[in-house]
Design a protein around this motif. Sequence first.
Motif, PDB file in Angstrom:
ATOM      1  N   HIS A  28      34.732 -23.768  -0.335  1.00 40.73           N
ATOM      2  CA  HIS A  28      35.286 -24.471  -1.488  1.00 40.73           C
ATOM      3  C   HIS A  28      35.726 -23.551  -2.625  1.00 40.73           C
ATOM      4  O   HIS A  28      36.557 -23.950  -3.447  1.00 40.73           O
ATOM      5  N   PHE A  29      35.183 -22.348  -2.729  1.00 36.35           N
ATOM      6  CA  PHE A  29      35.505 -21.455  -3.853  1.00 36.35           C
ATOM      7  C   PHE A  29      36.930 -20.951  -3.726  1.00 36.35           C
ATOM      8  O   PHE A  29      37.402 -20.620  -2.624  1.00 36.35           O
ATOM      9  N   ARG A  30      37.640 -20.872  -4.847  1.00 37.81           N
ATOM     10  CA  ARG A  30      39.054 -20.494  -4.839  1.00 37.81           C
ATOM     11  C   ARG A  30      39.258 -19.157  -4.128  1.00 37.81           C
ATOM     12  O   ARG A  30      38.423 -18.264  -4.164  1.00 37.81           O
ATOM     13  N   ILE A  31      40.404 -19.024  -3.468  1.00 38.55           N
ATOM     14  CA  ILE A  31      40.725 -17.815  -2.702  1.00 38.55           C
ATOM     15  C   ILE A  31      41.423 -16.812  -3.613  1.00 38.55           C
ATOM     16  O   ILE A  31      42.475 -17.094  -4.183  1.00 38.55           O
ATOM     17  N   ASP A  32      40.838 -15.649  -3.761  1.00 36.95           N
ATOM     18  CA  ASP A  32      41.429 -14.585  -4.573  1.00 36.95           C
ATOM     19  C   ASP A  32      42.590 -13.952  -3.807  1.00 36.95           C
ATOM     20  O   ASP A  32      42.597 -13.914  -2.573  1.00 36.95           O
ATOM     21  N   SER A  33      43.570 -13.442  -4.549  1.00 33.19           N
ATOM     22  CA  SER A  33      44.768 -12.887  -3.891  1.00 33.19           C
ATOM     23  C   SER A  33      44.446 -11.672  -3.030  1.00 33.19           C
ATOM     24  O   SER A  33      45.216 -11.331  -2.119  1.00 33.19           O
ATOM     25  N   ASP A  34      43.313 -11.002  -3.299  1.00 32.36           N
ATOM     26  CA  ASP A  34      42.941  -9.842  -2.480  1.00 32.36           C
ATOM     27  C   ASP A  34      42.482 -10.251  -1.088  1.00 32.36           C
ATOM     28  O   ASP A  34      42.582  -9.455  -0.144  1.00 32.36           O
ATOM     29  N   GLU A  35      41.960 -11.452  -0.944  1.00 27.40           N
ATOM     30  CA  GLU A  35      41.398 -11.859   0.348  1.00 27.40           C
ATOM     31  C   GLU A  35      42.459 -11.946   1.439  1.00 27.40           C
ATOM     32  O   GLU A  35      42.280 -11.365   2.525  1.00 27.40           O
ATOM     33  N   PHE A  43      29.638 -14.462  -6.391  1.00 24.56           N
ATOM     34  CA  PHE A  43      30.999 -14.925  -6.119  1.00 24.56           C
ATOM     35  C   PHE A  43      31.888 -13.815  -5.558  1.00 24.56           C
ATOM     36  O   PHE A  43      32.690 -14.042  -4.653  1.00 24.56           O
ATOM     37  N   CYS A  44      31.731 -12.615  -6.102  1.00 31.84           N
ATOM     38  CA  CYS A  44      32.610 -11.528  -5.649  1.00 31.84           C
ATOM     39  C   CYS A  44      32.263 -11.104  -4.220  1.00 31.84           C
ATOM     40  O   CYS A  44      33.154 -10.846  -3.409  1.00 31.84           O
ATOM     41  N   LEU A  59      32.373   4.329 -14.118  1.00 30.42           N
ATOM     42  CA  LEU A  59      33.333   3.263 -13.844  1.00 30.42           C
ATOM     43  C   LEU A  59      33.976   2.768 -15.131  1.00 30.42           C
ATOM     44  O   LEU A  59      35.204   2.634 -15.238  1.00 30.42           O
ATOM     45  N   LEU A  60      33.153   2.507 -16.123  1.00 37.31           N
ATOM     46  CA  LEU A  60      33.631   1.930 -17.377  1.00 37.31           C
ATOM     47  C   LEU A  60      34.524   2.889 -18.148  1.00 37.31           C
ATOM     48  O   LEU A  60      35.533   2.482 -18.740  1.00 37.31           O
ATOM     49  N   GLU A  63      37.992  -3.838 -11.877  1.00 31.46           N
ATOM     50  CA  GLU A  63      37.999  -5.137 -11.223  1.00 31.46           C
ATOM     51  C   GLU A  63      36.557  -5.581 -11.029  1.00 31.46           C
ATOM     52  O   GLU A  63      35.637  -4.758 -10.986  1.00 31.46           O
ATOM     53  N   SER A  64      36.360  -6.885 -10.888  1.00 30.59           N
ATOM     54  CA  SER A  64      35.000  -7.411 -10.771  1.00 30.59           C
ATOM     55  C   SER A  64      34.264  -6.839  -9.569  1.00 30.59           C
ATOM     56  O   SER A  64      33.047  -6.611  -9.627  1.00 30.59           O
TER      57      SER A  64
END
Length: 566
Positions: A43-50, A142-143, A319-320, A327-328
């Motif tokens: 159900h979780f939205r599909i990220d464009s990277d997937e 989620f990630c 990273l920061l 990215e998340s």
Amino acid sequence: MDLGIDNLTGQNLAAPKMERKELVSAITLLIAGVLLRLVYIFHFRIDSDEPQHAHLVWAWVHGLLPYRDVFDNHSPLFQFFWSPIFRLIGETPDVVLWLRLTLLPCYFLTLWAIYRIGETLYNRRVGLWGAVLSGLCPGFFFCSLEFRPDGFWAALWFVAIAILVRPQLTFSRSFLMGLMLGAALAVSMKTILMLLALAAGTLMVMAIVLRNSLKFSLGRLVPNIVMALVGFLLVPAVTVAFFASQGALEPLYYGTVQHNLLAQPETHHAIWIRLAVFFCGVMVVGLVALVILWRDPHSVLASRRVLVWVSTGIYFLLLLCFWPLLESEHFLPFYPLLLLLCVPWLLVIPFGKFKLPIPGYWMVGLVAMAELIIMLGVAVPWQDHTRKDREMLAEVLRLTSPGDEIMDLKGGTIFRQRPFYFGFEKITRQAIQSGTIVDDVPESLIRTGTCVATGDTSRFPPLAREFLRENYLPVGYLRVAGMFLTPAAVSLNTMPFEIKIPARYAVILAQGAATGRLDGNRYQGSLLLAAGHHEYQLGLGETKAAVLWAQAVERGFSPFQANERR
């Protein structure tokens, strides 16, 4: 971590026996996280990277070599490993959801590794609650749920740390730890930041050893380092050797290194500001390390805790402050270890004089409940946010044949190749804007005769977007080569149009079949149109007309019904 240091106790911190209520609470929260994950997978939205990563797995299945035949700017191991799974799933609109499901073992491996790290550094109680908080952390949950290499990559890192902090780092464990880190590098180049952070943590531990005048056996340390190095080099060496055997070393280097060096920082802070933030952060990390040492200055456990804490903190700061694109998914190795190191504070272990008037596990349980509430606020689990993506993939399979190409952003149509080599992720878009990469999408579309493209978006570069708008019509989620016909100024019945992409076209009307004349001949059905000028003369009673790629018409697609399809 056994560095050949003698005369240290290294005993685990004794934990109060867990009450039945506490154990049941922790296990219930773990199960709740797994059940929610199963729901969110579908159900979780599909990220464009997937779809991008799914497209690369598809490429492996179909004998295409990443970097040479298909653009990619990630390390190749993840997509290669998942290609047999993709073959079993097949080309289905639900492929991303089923691929997400196959990442569950990575999630379980992460929780197990966090538990083992917590058990080693503190006790089983801390390890269990560390796994609970990690599993329910929204940023990680989620990630890592999405089909991307990063969940696998983070799991490899956690397993390496779990091995590293064990009481005796034997030769076999050293080799296995190096193997995990080498595999992580073959999954993501961000492993370089991890290694730098781990080196900083190791230097801190060495400083502790020297400061406390502890006996140090270099003869016991060097063989472990050699075994770890052998394990680390194994997977990257095999990967490089494979691409060399395919004559694709140059594309491999470009995709994994050179292309990523084109990235421009998203933040425009001066380097001195970033350096100042980094060094201030290092001071904070150092102060916390001193607090850890202050509690037990002569224990091997203290040095291991410092190693994990410093590695985690330095990775975050590198990273920061220095990674150009944040990215998340880049923070996946950070959240679980940070939460694990916070658990003893929440359980009031070993800070006994700061005990609260309520059981410690109530506090960590409340944190876990807060994570659950945040997760439910981020995305309602019973609402399906994947429908449009699945419908678009169904449209791809219905509209196109296996040999057809589709102009998409970065592999979003999964099952078809893209006529333009580069994917339009952030680095490519920056490079096109700066002129480093040429936007020759129109030429690529014409050269390959590509008649299908995805919907309009500002993420297409300017020339590509303009060409697609002028020469393609939406027929649903996708666009196909064609255009609406408009009357010439001299005659309301004559409709001139320009074909840029030679292909077989059909004339269609909003209602009924076309009966006019195409290029002076009575229209009797679809035919091949060359690039250049053409004319259609309306038949009796005809008004709205369009010329469209014939395959789309034959498969039931029409620009006059595009809104109805969506």
